[in-house]
Design a protein around this motif. Sequence first.
Motif, PDB file in Angstrom:
ATOM      1  N   VAL A   1       0.848  -1.191   0.000  1.00  0.00           N
ATOM      2  CA  VAL A   1       0.000   0.000   0.000  1.00  0.00           C
ATOM      3  C   VAL A   1       0.883   1.240   0.000  1.00  0.00           C
ATOM      4  CG1 VAL A   1      -1.692   1.327   1.326  1.00  0.00           C
ATOM      5  CG2 VAL A   1      -1.899  -1.155   1.177  1.00  0.00           C
ATOM      6  N   ASN A   2       0.486   2.213  -0.810  1.00  0.00           N
ATOM      7  CA  ASN A   2       1.198   3.487  -0.848  1.00  0.00           C
ATOM      8  C   ASN A   2       0.957   4.250   0.449  1.00  0.00           C
ATOM      9  OD1 ASN A   2       1.102   6.587  -1.517  1.00  0.00           O
ATOM     10  ND2 ASN A   2       2.451   5.648  -3.051  1.00  0.00           N
ATOM     11  N   ASP A   3       2.008   4.828   1.006  1.00  0.00           N
ATOM     12  CA  ASP A   3       1.885   5.537   2.280  1.00  0.00           C
ATOM     13  C   ASP A   3       0.899   6.697   2.202  1.00  0.00           C
ATOM     14  OD1 ASP A   3       3.636   3.828   3.494  1.00  0.00           O
ATOM     15  OD2 ASP A   3       5.386   5.149   3.320  1.00  0.00           O
ATOM     16  N   GLU A   4       0.863   7.382   1.079  1.00  0.00           N
ATOM     17  CA  GLU A   4      -0.065   8.508   0.935  1.00  0.00           C
ATOM     18  C   GLU A   4      -1.510   8.025   0.923  1.00  0.00           C
ATOM     19  OE1 GLU A   4       0.630  11.703   1.112  1.00  0.00           O
ATOM     20  OE2 GLU A   4       2.706  11.086   1.509  1.00  0.00           O
ATOM     21  N   ASP A   5      -1.748   6.891   0.258  1.00  0.00           N
ATOM     22  CA  ASP A   5      -3.099   6.322   0.253  1.00  0.00           C
ATOM     23  C   ASP A   5      -3.518   5.920   1.662  1.00  0.00           C
ATOM     24  OD1 ASP A   5      -3.318   6.667  -2.456  1.00  0.00           O
ATOM     25  OD2 ASP A   5      -2.687   4.624  -2.959  1.00  0.00           O
ATOM     26  N   TRP A   6      -2.564   5.373   2.416  1.00  0.00           N
ATOM     27  CA  TRP A   6      -2.891   4.979   3.789  1.00  0.00           C
ATOM     28  C   TRP A   6      -3.195   6.204   4.654  1.00  0.00           C
ATOM     29  CZ3 TRP A   6      -4.373   0.893   6.387  1.00  0.00           C
ATOM     30  CH2 TRP A   6      -4.392   0.968   7.782  1.00  0.00           C
ATOM     31  N   LYS A   7      -2.433   7.257   4.496  1.00  0.00           N
ATOM     32  CA  LYS A   7      -2.685   8.475   5.273  1.00  0.00           C
ATOM     33  C   LYS A   7      -4.074   9.027   4.976  1.00  0.00           C
ATOM     34  CE  LYS A   7       2.148   9.958   5.678  1.00  0.00           C
ATOM     35  NZ  LYS A   7       3.149  10.992   5.289  1.00  0.00           N
ATOM     36  N   SER A   8      -4.460   8.994   3.705  1.00  0.00           N
ATOM     37  CA  SER A   8      -5.784   9.473   3.324  1.00  0.00           C
ATOM     38  C   SER A   8      -6.873   8.609   3.952  1.00  0.00           C
ATOM     39  CB  SER A   8      -5.910   9.470   1.797  1.00  0.00           C
ATOM     40  OG  SER A   8      -7.213   9.836   1.397  1.00  0.00           O
TER      41      SER A   8
ATOM     42  N   SER B   1       5.243  -6.524   5.951  1.00  0.00           N
ATOM     43  CA  SER B   1       5.606  -5.106   5.821  1.00  0.00           C
ATOM     44  C   SER B   1       4.475  -4.172   6.239  1.00  0.00           C
ATOM     45  CB  SER B   1       6.014  -4.798   4.378  1.00  0.00           C
ATOM     46  OG  SER B   1       4.942  -5.066   3.483  1.00  0.00           O
ATOM     47  N   LEU B   2       3.230  -4.638   6.177  1.00  0.00           N
ATOM     48  CA  LEU B   2       2.094  -3.780   6.511  1.00  0.00           C
ATOM     49  C   LEU B   2       1.930  -3.578   8.013  1.00  0.00           C
ATOM     50  CD1 LEU B   2      -0.562  -5.025   3.918  1.00  0.00           C
ATOM     51  CD2 LEU B   2       0.905  -3.004   3.809  1.00  0.00           C
ATOM     52  N   THR B   3       2.729  -4.272   8.806  1.00  0.00           N
ATOM     53  CA  THR B   3       2.667  -4.053  10.255  1.00  0.00           C
ATOM     54  C   THR B   3       3.151  -2.648  10.614  1.00  0.00           C
ATOM     55  OG1 THR B   3       4.878  -5.014  10.543  1.00  0.00           O
ATOM     56  CG2 THR B   3       2.991  -6.499  10.778  1.00  0.00           C
ATOM     57  N   ARG B   4       3.801  -1.967   9.675  1.00  0.00           N
ATOM     58  CA  ARG B   4       4.283  -0.607   9.955  1.00  0.00           C
ATOM     59  C   ARG B   4       3.131   0.365  10.199  1.00  0.00           C
ATOM     60  NH1 ARG B   4       4.759  -1.138   4.332  1.00  0.00           N
ATOM     61  NH2 ARG B   4       3.936   0.598   3.062  1.00  0.00           N
ATOM     62  N   TYR B   5       1.938   0.025   9.733  1.00  0.00           N
ATOM     63  CA  TYR B   5       0.784   0.891   9.951  1.00  0.00           C
ATOM     64  C   TYR B   5       0.089   0.615  11.283  1.00  0.00           C
ATOM     65  CZ  TYR B   5       1.292   1.913   4.968  1.00  0.00           C
ATOM     66  OH  TYR B   5       1.784   2.300   3.742  1.00  0.00           O
ATOM     67  N   GLY B   6       0.500  -0.413  11.960  1.00  0.00           N
ATOM     68  CA  GLY B   6      -0.131  -0.756  13.227  1.00  0.00           C
ATOM     69  C   GLY B   6       0.273   0.185  14.347  1.00  0.00           C
ATOM     70  N   THR B   7      -0.650   0.419  15.263  1.00  0.00           N
ATOM     71  CA  THR B   7      -0.349   1.223  16.451  1.00  0.00           C
ATOM     72  C   THR B   7      -0.187   0.343  17.684  1.00  0.00           C
ATOM     73  OG1 THR B   7      -2.696   1.548  16.952  1.00  0.00           O
ATOM     74  CG2 THR B   7      -1.642   3.172  15.514  1.00  0.00           C
ATOM     75  N   VAL B   8      -0.496  -0.951  17.538  1.00  0.00           N
ATOM     76  CA  VAL B   8      -0.317  -1.920  18.623  1.00  0.00           C
ATOM     77  C   VAL B   8       0.434  -3.123  18.062  1.00  0.00           C
ATOM     78  CG1 VAL B   8      -2.397  -1.192  19.854  1.00  0.00           C
ATOM     79  CG2 VAL B   8      -2.543  -3.035  18.159  1.00  0.00           C
ATOM     80  N   LYS B   9       0.850  -4.004  18.947  1.00  0.00           N
ATOM     81  CA  LYS B   9       1.590  -5.190  18.536  1.00  0.00           C
ATOM     82  C   LYS B   9       0.723  -6.069  17.638  1.00  0.00           C
ATOM     83  CE  LYS B   9       4.199  -9.094  20.444  1.00  0.00           C
ATOM     84  NZ  LYS B   9       4.616  -9.782  21.700  1.00  0.00           N
ATOM     85  N   PRO B  10       1.240  -6.489  16.477  1.00  0.00           N
ATOM     86  CA  PRO B  10       0.426  -7.307  15.564  1.00  0.00           C
ATOM     87  C   PRO B  10       0.176  -8.705  16.116  1.00  0.00           C
ATOM     88  CG  PRO B  10       2.679  -7.164  14.763  1.00  0.00           C
ATOM     89  CD  PRO B  10       2.586  -6.225  15.932  1.00  0.00           C
TER      90      PRO B  10
END
Length: 413
Positions: free
Chosen positions: A258-265, A287-296
């Motif tokens: 996923v594009n970071d800008e798309d995720w921010k939107s 790699s998508l765990t980078r968007y998590g705010t808690v432990k995956p």
Amino acid sequence: MEVVLSAAAGDLVSRFFSFLIGRYSEAPCSEEKHAERLQQLLLRAQMVVEEADGRYITNSGMLLQLKMVARAMYHGYHALDTFKCNQLIREGTKEVMSSGSFASYLATPLKRSRANAGVSNHQVDNNCDLQDALLNLETVVSNITEFVILLGGCEPMFRRPYDTYLYVDNCMFGRWTEKQQVINFLLQHNPRASPSVLPIIGGYLVGKKTLVAHVCNDEKVRSYFSSILHFNGDNFHMVETERCTGRALVVVKLVSEVNDEDWKSFYWAVTSISTESKVIIISRMESLTRYGTVKPIHLSRLPDEEYSYLFKALAFGSAHSEDHPKLTLLAGEFIKLLDGSFVAAYSLTNGLRTNLSLQFWLSMLKRYKNVTKNNLSMFGEHPSDRFKKRCAVDFTNFLPFPRCSTTPYASSN
């Protein structure tokens, strides 16, 4: 002096042989006692696990202990079934193994492209030792008193009678801890005044979507959120904020980067609905765990003991496997062929459960063995490997049984 030493040595040798004879003559009796004791402990462990499955557990230590109890329980059931099957083979060799087709299905190995995948020659996998399983379960059960006391103080879950009647189809085998972790995440307040994000990562068809579906069906979760929204990688950026009010649970399934800008939107849109909203990411990509705010939460395929328990529970339904020892033996052969596939287990057991006759199960086993053999011959791959790659699988030999269609295998998880 020599006479005394000779007599002493002779006495020691005599006692040694007497000890060996006594030990091996008592071994069967000891095994029977171990099996009986293990059966009693399994009933206690199962009661605790099923009770825990119907409670909201927020204590992380209790969740860890629940996982230990469940593992010991599955290990124990696997050891007990292995013991009973081997006992059936030993004691009923003439009656069982020389009686035509039944023996042939257990005696004919199926060559496969992986190690330890063939059907055994008059043997059941005996890696699981009865005494070790008993010792393990005794240790776990002896330390369970505090857990049971604390469990009594946990809030019970609401279950409709329909769910209770179909308990086998609705419970999460081997996923109790993960289910509680997801529920706890959803019911907690967001600490940063912005939507919290939980990634659930796992391989193909390990139960990621199933886990989330069970959580979303929980009454407390459904009443906590005003709406539950589902998106995928193609439409997750199309959140209609004006149509949502209050807390929202947003589940997004992502199969590619996923594009970071798309995720921010996307994240901004979810935030605009409510800062108390929650997001669950379902994906196979670490790699998508980078968007998590808690432990995956990471999901993997069930261990062999747990998968064996799942298959037998589904195959026998409300019947007791103890009443069908030959079918229990055949269940072990099915399990070896299915290679840990959830979809194959549910598809096959839907048919097996309707007819608990030996001939029907033998017929089904023959057909699935032929399916496996044909796919290995045509593609050089086991059907479960082709499912994971979303490749075509030849199910020609199953066509006479409409219950066993290939339709479920088209879904991904």
